[in-house]
Scaffold this motif. Structure first.
Motif, short mmCIF file in Angstrom:
data_model
loop_
_atom_site.label_atom_id
_atom_site.label_comp_id
_atom_site.label_asym_id
_atom_site.label_seq_id
_atom_site.Cartn_x
_atom_site.Cartn_y
_atom_site.Cartn_z
N UNK A 1 -7.96 -4.43 4.01
CA UNK A 1 -6.52 -4.39 4.28
C UNK A 1 -5.67 -4.99 3.17
N UNK A 2 -6.16 -6.04 2.53
CA UNK A 2 -5.39 -6.64 1.43
C UNK A 2 -5.37 -5.70 0.23
N UNK A 3 -6.52 -5.08 -0.10
CA UNK A 3 -6.58 -4.14 -1.21
C UNK A 3 -5.73 -2.91 -0.93
N UNK A 4 -5.75 -2.43 0.30
CA UNK A 4 -4.94 -1.27 0.66
C UNK A 4 -3.45 -1.58 0.52
N UNK A 5 -3.07 -2.81 0.89
CA UNK A 5 -1.67 -3.21 0.75
C UNK A 5 -1.27 -3.24 -0.72
N UNK A 6 -2.14 -3.74 -1.60
CA UNK A 6 -1.85 -3.79 -3.02
C UNK A 6 -1.75 -2.39 -3.62
N UNK A 7 -2.65 -1.48 -3.21
CA UNK A 7 -2.63 -0.10 -3.71
C UNK A 7 -1.36 0.62 -3.28
N UNK A 8 -0.96 0.42 -2.03
CA UNK A 8 0.28 1.03 -1.54
C UNK A 8 1.48 0.49 -2.30
N UNK B 1 9.90 -7.70 5.16
CA UNK B 1 8.77 -7.40 6.00
C UNK B 1 7.49 -7.53 5.17
N UNK B 2 6.32 -7.64 5.82
CA UNK B 2 5.08 -7.81 5.05
C UNK B 2 4.80 -6.69 4.06
N UNK B 3 5.28 -5.45 4.35
CA UNK B 3 4.98 -4.32 3.48
C UNK B 3 6.12 -3.97 2.53
N UNK B 4 7.12 -4.82 2.40
CA UNK B 4 8.27 -4.53 1.56
C UNK B 4 8.15 -5.19 0.19
N UNK C 1 5.36 2.65 -8.71
CA UNK C 1 5.37 3.81 -9.60
C UNK C 1 6.61 4.67 -9.36
N UNK C 2 7.00 4.83 -8.10
CA UNK C 2 8.20 5.62 -7.80
C UNK C 2 9.44 4.99 -8.42
N UNK C 3 9.50 3.66 -8.40
CA UNK C 3 10.64 2.96 -9.00
C UNK C 3 10.64 3.13 -10.52
N UNK C 4 9.47 2.95 -11.15
CA UNK C 4 9.37 3.08 -12.60
C UNK C 4 9.67 4.51 -13.04
N UNK C 5 9.17 5.48 -12.29
CA UNK C 5 9.40 6.88 -12.64
C UNK C 5 10.90 7.21 -12.60
#
Length: 259
Positions: free
Chosen positions: A219-226, A18-21, A232-236
């Protein structure tokens, strides 16, 4: 690839996301014994090795020292076999030098450099396989290597690249996160964002490719920040797993010594 659509009529990308995955992220810390810290990271089919040496005393080139903080030296390179076309200069070209400079700026902002005056920290990054978001993958791998080396950071440094899928059938362009090589090539401009998620701070922002209309920046910057927060959750989770594994190995070795 003429006529290839980045988003299908069902809203799926060329690799089924999906676009947000995010792509699947696999990582491992402590892959080498010689450096002070090391990490291997796969972000989809993009594969990166990171090694950290230091902090150590600068003995030869005294001009590269700071009396009040550590000097950060990042070196980026791509293996000659990392792309479908063999690279003639895996390091030292203009693009690599630009990457070195950007990486230096990012980690100078993230590392507690004031704790190591008159010293130097070397960060070496090698892209073994390039399939999009190479810079972001390098930032994420370097973060793991720095943590493995025990170097204090203000926060996790997480990076993600987003882009726009061109409009289809009158629909507006769709922001997509963690782009692969096909999406970098055929999509709109790529926005790479490196953040300190817990501090809600952006340490690097770069737009590559064509121009991005003002109405699409948010919207593109928000997608990158999310995406960076999700990374971070994966790295943590990887860091906590690595620490637990090291503690278990120490306990086992201690019990063996007592026996």
């Amino acid at each position: 690839m003429a006529g290839l659509q980045l988003l299908s009529e069902y809203g799926l990308r060329v690799d089924g996301r999906r676009p947000n995955e995010l792509r699947q992220i696999r990582c491992k810390m402590g892959v080498f014994s010689q450096p002070d810290g090391s990490a291997y990271l796969e972000q989809g089919n993009t594969k990166v090795l990171a090694a950290v040496y230091g902090p150590h005393e600068v003995r030869l080139n005294r001009s590269k020292t700071h009396h009040d903080r550590a000097y950060i030296n990042c070196q980026f390179s791509m293996a000659v076999f990392s792309t479908s076309e063999r690279k003639r200069r895996p390091r030292g070209d203009r693009k690599s030098q630009e990457m070195d400079m950007n990486l230096n700026q990012i980690f100078e902002s993230a590392i507690r450099t004031e704790l190591y005056p008159r010293s130097r920290i070397d960060i070496y990054l090698e892209v073994l396989q390039a399939d999009g978001s190479n810079f972001s993958a390098c930032v994420n791998a370097a973060t793991l290597a720095l943590i493995d080396a025990g170097i204090p950071l203000k926060d996790y440094v997480c990076s993600c690249t987003s882009t726009l899928a061109p409009s289809q059938g009158g629909a507006p362009p769709t922001p997509m996160v963690d782009v692969n090589h096909v999406e970098e090539t055929l999509g709109g401009p790529g926005l790479s964002m490196s953040t300190l998620p817990r501090l809600d701070s952006v340490v690097h922002l770069e737009l590559s490719g064509t121009r991005l209309h003002l109405s699409h920046i948010d919207p593109v910057a928000e997608k990158a920040a999310t995406g960076a927060a999700d990374i971070m959750a994966v790295l943590d989770k990887a860091v906590r797993g690595h620490v637990a594994q090291c503690l278990h190995a120490r306990e086992v070795s201690g019990q063996g010594a007592d026996a």
